[in-house]
Scaffold this active site. Sequence first.
Site, PDB file in Angstrom:
ATOM      1  N   LYS A  14       0.814  -1.264   0.095  1.00  0.00           N
ATOM      2  CA  LYS A  14       0.057  -0.079   0.009  1.00  0.00           C
ATOM      3  C   LYS A  14       0.729   1.125  -0.033  1.00  0.00           C
ATOM      4  O   LYS A  14       0.479   2.052  -1.051  1.00  0.00           O
ATOM      5  CB  LYS A  14      -0.726   0.023   1.395  1.00  0.00           C
ATOM      6  CG  LYS A  14      -1.979  -1.196   1.481  1.00  0.00           C
ATOM      7  CD  LYS A  14      -2.830  -0.800   2.558  1.00  0.00           C
ATOM      8  CE  LYS A  14      -2.152  -0.606   3.920  1.00  0.00           C
ATOM      9  NZ  LYS A  14      -1.446  -1.967   4.626  1.00  0.00           N
ATOM     10  N   ARG A  89      -9.285   1.934   8.911  1.00  0.00           N
ATOM     11  CA  ARG A  89      -8.685   0.655   9.012  1.00  0.00           C
ATOM     12  C   ARG A  89      -9.881  -0.216   9.769  1.00  0.00           C
ATOM     13  O   ARG A  89      -9.658  -1.506  10.065  1.00  0.00           O
ATOM     14  CB  ARG A  89      -7.650   0.810  10.002  1.00  0.00           C
ATOM     15  CG  ARG A  89      -6.383  -0.277   9.817  1.00  0.00           C
ATOM     16  CD  ARG A  89      -5.153   0.128   9.360  1.00  0.00           C
ATOM     17  NE  ARG A  89      -4.193  -0.423   9.469  1.00  0.00           N
ATOM     18  CZ  ARG A  89      -2.871  -0.102   9.069  1.00  0.00           C
ATOM     19  NH1 ARG A  89      -3.057   1.075   8.392  1.00  0.00           N
ATOM     20  NH2 ARG A  89      -1.998  -0.795   9.085  1.00  0.00           N
ATOM     21  N   ARG A 128      11.887  -6.073   5.633  1.00  0.00           N
ATOM     22  CA  ARG A 128      12.110  -4.772   5.709  1.00  0.00           C
ATOM     23  C   ARG A 128      12.560  -4.093   7.007  1.00  0.00           C
ATOM     24  O   ARG A 128      13.372  -3.283   7.136  1.00  0.00           O
ATOM     25  CB  ARG A 128      10.678  -4.079   5.645  1.00  0.00           C
ATOM     26  CG  ARG A 128      10.637  -2.625   5.966  1.00  0.00           C
ATOM     27  CD  ARG A 128       9.325  -1.979   5.506  1.00  0.00           C
ATOM     28  NE  ARG A 128       8.260  -2.392   6.344  1.00  0.00           N
ATOM     29  CZ  ARG A 128       6.860  -1.954   6.653  1.00  0.00           C
ATOM     30  NH1 ARG A 128       6.420  -1.173   5.752  1.00  0.00           N
ATOM     31  NH2 ARG A 128       6.197  -2.662   7.483  1.00  0.00           N
ATOM     32  N   ARG A 130      11.365  -2.933   9.975  1.00  0.00           N
ATOM     33  CA  ARG A 130      10.924  -1.760  10.718  1.00  0.00           C
ATOM     34  C   ARG A 130      10.933  -2.266  12.316  1.00  0.00           C
ATOM     35  O   ARG A 130      10.660  -3.407  12.756  1.00  0.00           O
ATOM     36  CB  ARG A 130       9.680  -1.397  10.315  1.00  0.00           C
ATOM     37  CG  ARG A 130       9.331   0.060  10.455  1.00  0.00           C
ATOM     38  CD  ARG A 130       8.284   0.518   9.596  1.00  0.00           C
ATOM     39  NE  ARG A 130       7.011   0.057   9.984  1.00  0.00           N
ATOM     40  CZ  ARG A 130       5.871   0.093   9.515  1.00  0.00           C
ATOM     41  NH1 ARG A 130       5.879   0.879   8.200  1.00  0.00           N
ATOM     42  NH2 ARG A 130       4.818  -0.329   9.945  1.00  0.00           N
ATOM     43  N   ARG A 141      -0.470  -8.121  13.520  1.00  0.00           N
ATOM     44  CA  ARG A 141      -0.935  -7.400  12.625  1.00  0.00           C
ATOM     45  C   ARG A 141      -1.818  -7.739  11.659  1.00  0.00           C
ATOM     46  O   ARG A 141      -2.891  -7.345  11.221  1.00  0.00           O
ATOM     47  CB  ARG A 141       0.111  -6.325  12.062  1.00  0.00           C
ATOM     48  CG  ARG A 141       0.664  -5.418  12.989  1.00  0.00           C
ATOM     49  CD  ARG A 141       2.001  -4.833  12.637  1.00  0.00           C
ATOM     50  NE  ARG A 141       2.429  -4.245  11.549  1.00  0.00           N
ATOM     51  CZ  ARG A 141       3.510  -4.493  10.668  1.00  0.00           C
ATOM     52  NH1 ARG A 141       4.447  -4.836  11.345  1.00  0.00           N
ATOM     53  NH2 ARG A 141       3.468  -3.879   9.396  1.00  0.00           N
TER      54      ARG A 141
HETATM   55  P1  B4P Z   1       3.802  -1.746   2.485  1.00  0.00           P
HETATM   56  O1  B4P Z   1       2.667  -2.743   2.296  1.00  0.00           O
HETATM   57  O2  B4P Z   1       3.844  -0.640   1.488  1.00  0.00           O
HETATM   58  O3  B4P Z   1       3.673  -1.328   3.922  1.00  0.00           O
HETATM   59  P2  B4P Z   1       3.007  -0.363   4.713  1.00  0.00           P
HETATM   60  O4  B4P Z   1       2.204   0.465   3.927  1.00  0.00           O
HETATM   61  O5  B4P Z   1       3.969   0.465   5.351  1.00  0.00           O
HETATM   62  O6  B4P Z   1       1.809  -1.224   5.696  1.00  0.00           O
HETATM   63  P3  B4P Z   1       1.666  -1.636   7.161  1.00  0.00           P
HETATM   64  O7  B4P Z   1       0.366  -1.901   7.111  1.00  0.00           O
HETATM   65  O8  B4P Z   1       2.771  -2.461   7.621  1.00  0.00           O
HETATM   66  O9  B4P Z   1       2.044  -0.385   8.162  1.00  0.00           O
HETATM   67  P4  B4P Z   1       1.228   1.110   8.315  1.00  0.00           P
HETATM   68  O10 B4P Z   1       2.237   2.075   8.313  1.00  0.00           O
HETATM   69  O11 B4P Z   1       0.278   1.552   7.606  1.00  0.00           O
HETATM   70  O12 B4P Z   1       5.167  -2.528   1.979  1.00  0.00           O
HETATM   71  C1  B4P Z   1       5.831  -3.450   3.063  1.00  0.00           C
HETATM   72  C2  B4P Z   1       7.176  -3.887   2.336  1.00  0.00           C
HETATM   73  O13 B4P Z   1       7.063  -4.773   1.165  1.00  0.00           O
HETATM   74  C3  B4P Z   1       8.141  -2.784   1.979  1.00  0.00           C
HETATM   75  O14 B4P Z   1       9.649  -3.053   2.508  1.00  0.00           O
HETATM   76  C4  B4P Z   1       8.088  -2.735   0.657  1.00  0.00           C
HETATM   77  O15 B4P Z   1       9.478  -2.515  -0.247  1.00  0.00           O
HETATM   78  C5  B4P Z   1       7.722  -4.008   0.106  1.00  0.00           C
HETATM   79  N1  B4P Z   1       7.120  -4.310  -1.360  1.00  0.00           N
HETATM   80  C6  B4P Z   1       5.966  -3.334  -1.573  1.00  0.00           C
HETATM   81  N2  B4P Z   1       5.506  -3.814  -2.924  1.00  0.00           N
HETATM   82  C7  B4P Z   1       6.344  -4.836  -3.143  1.00  0.00           C
HETATM   83  C8  B4P Z   1       6.358  -5.863  -4.127  1.00  0.00           C
HETATM   84  N3  B4P Z   1       5.536  -5.643  -5.271  1.00  0.00           N
HETATM   85  N4  B4P Z   1       7.272  -6.786  -4.304  1.00  0.00           N
HETATM   86  C9  B4P Z   1       8.059  -7.416  -3.267  1.00  0.00           C
HETATM   87  N5  B4P Z   1       8.193  -6.379  -2.119  1.00  0.00           N
HETATM   88  C10 B4P Z   1       7.321  -5.204  -2.142  1.00  0.00           C
HETATM   89  O16 B4P Z   1       0.765   0.840   9.980  1.00  0.00           O
HETATM   90  C11 B4P Z   1       1.682   0.705  11.023  1.00  0.00           C
HETATM   91  C12 B4P Z   1       0.707   0.555  12.379  1.00  0.00           C
HETATM   92  O17 B4P Z   1       0.416   2.039  12.579  1.00  0.00           O
HETATM   93  C13 B4P Z   1      -0.260  -0.328  12.494  1.00  0.00           C
HETATM   94  O18 B4P Z   1       0.047  -1.584  12.687  1.00  0.00           O
HETATM   95  C14 B4P Z   1      -1.026   0.618  13.699  1.00  0.00           C
HETATM   96  O19 B4P Z   1      -0.731   0.502  14.937  1.00  0.00           O
HETATM   97  C15 B4P Z   1      -0.962   2.042  13.256  1.00  0.00           C
HETATM   98  N6  B4P Z   1      -2.107   2.697  12.280  1.00  0.00           N
HETATM   99  C16 B4P Z   1      -1.755   2.785  10.922  1.00  0.00           C
HETATM  100  N7  B4P Z   1      -2.964   3.455  10.471  1.00  0.00           N
HETATM  101  C17 B4P Z   1      -3.985   3.155  11.439  1.00  0.00           C
HETATM  102  C18 B4P Z   1      -5.406   3.399  11.649  1.00  0.00           C
HETATM  103  N8  B4P Z   1      -5.950   4.093  10.543  1.00  0.00           N
HETATM  104  N9  B4P Z   1      -5.976   3.198  12.900  1.00  0.00           N
HETATM  105  C19 B4P Z   1      -5.470   2.823  13.663  1.00  0.00           C
HETATM  106  N10 B4P Z   1      -4.033   2.397  13.818  1.00  0.00           N
HETATM  107  C20 B4P Z   1      -3.481   2.719  12.530  1.00  0.00           C
END
Ligand code: B4P
Length: 187
Positions: A14, A89, A128, A130, A141
């Site tokens: 995403k 979410r 990744r 993090r 998650r």
């Molecule tokens: P992404 O999938 O892009 O990761 P993300 O957006 O950071 O998703 P995530 O859900 O983990 O985190 P978020 O910050 O929203 O990429 C993942 C990896 O895959 C990367 O290393 C990328 O390079 C790789 N990749 C991508 N595409 C690829 C492909 N085609 N092939 C191979 N590799 C690829 O949320 C983090 C935390 O914040 C949550 O757990 C929660 O606690 C909180 N949070 C966020 N939004 C919230 C909300 N609305 N309500 C409540 N809590 C919330």
Amino acid sequence: MPRLIFLGAPGVGKGTQASRLAQNLGVPHISTGDLLRAAVSQQTILGVKAQAYMDRGELVPDELVVSMIEERLKEADSQAGWILDGFPRNVAQANVLEQLLASLSQHCEHVLNLEVPVEVIVQRLLHRGRADDTEAVIRNRLAVYQAQTAPLLAFYQARHQLRTINGNAPIEQVAEDLKHILQRSPD
Ligand code: B4P
């Protein structure tokens, strides 16, 4: 005016796709995860409250996330379109967003749902590395996604906004598929 929401489990790509697309379309990429991580690193009141939830892989309470997104969507650069990544979410957040957009006379055109098999997701996120990318937190998650976020697929399907894309392909290929989906008119 592009107004798009990215849905999908953690690690489906995403953030990766939303950021590229936002740059191409010239609209802000609004990631609640990025906004929360910035608040944590600056140790704001919001960040201090959010950190423990994020460390455990749980959702940050709705009232904190909702007021953060409300402020962001009212900023000047959001008036010409936006891409939401990680919000809503759960169904409560989706209902709030629907009301907020109606009050701003805005409408989301497409909800883009990326799909990737669970074991591919776990490997991507472990790679990744993090702070919240340990195997136990990733699995939590994913469980939180199934319980709280997956019901949004039916929510947006019922509103004819949902578009599903295979995210288990090279980044360029997924970007290309998204471009084609966006060129098609809504069902
Ligand atoms: P992404 O999938 O892009 O990761 P993300 O957006 O950071 O998703 P995530 O859900 O983990 O985190 P978020 O910050 O929203 O990429 C993942 C990896 O895959 C990367 O290393 C990328 O390079 C790789 N990749 C991508 N595409 C690829 C492909 N085609 N092939 C191979 N590799 C690829 O949320 C983090 C935390 O914040 C949550 O757990 C929660 O606690 C909180 N949070 C966020 N939004 C919230 C909300 N609305 N309500 C409540 N809590 C919330």
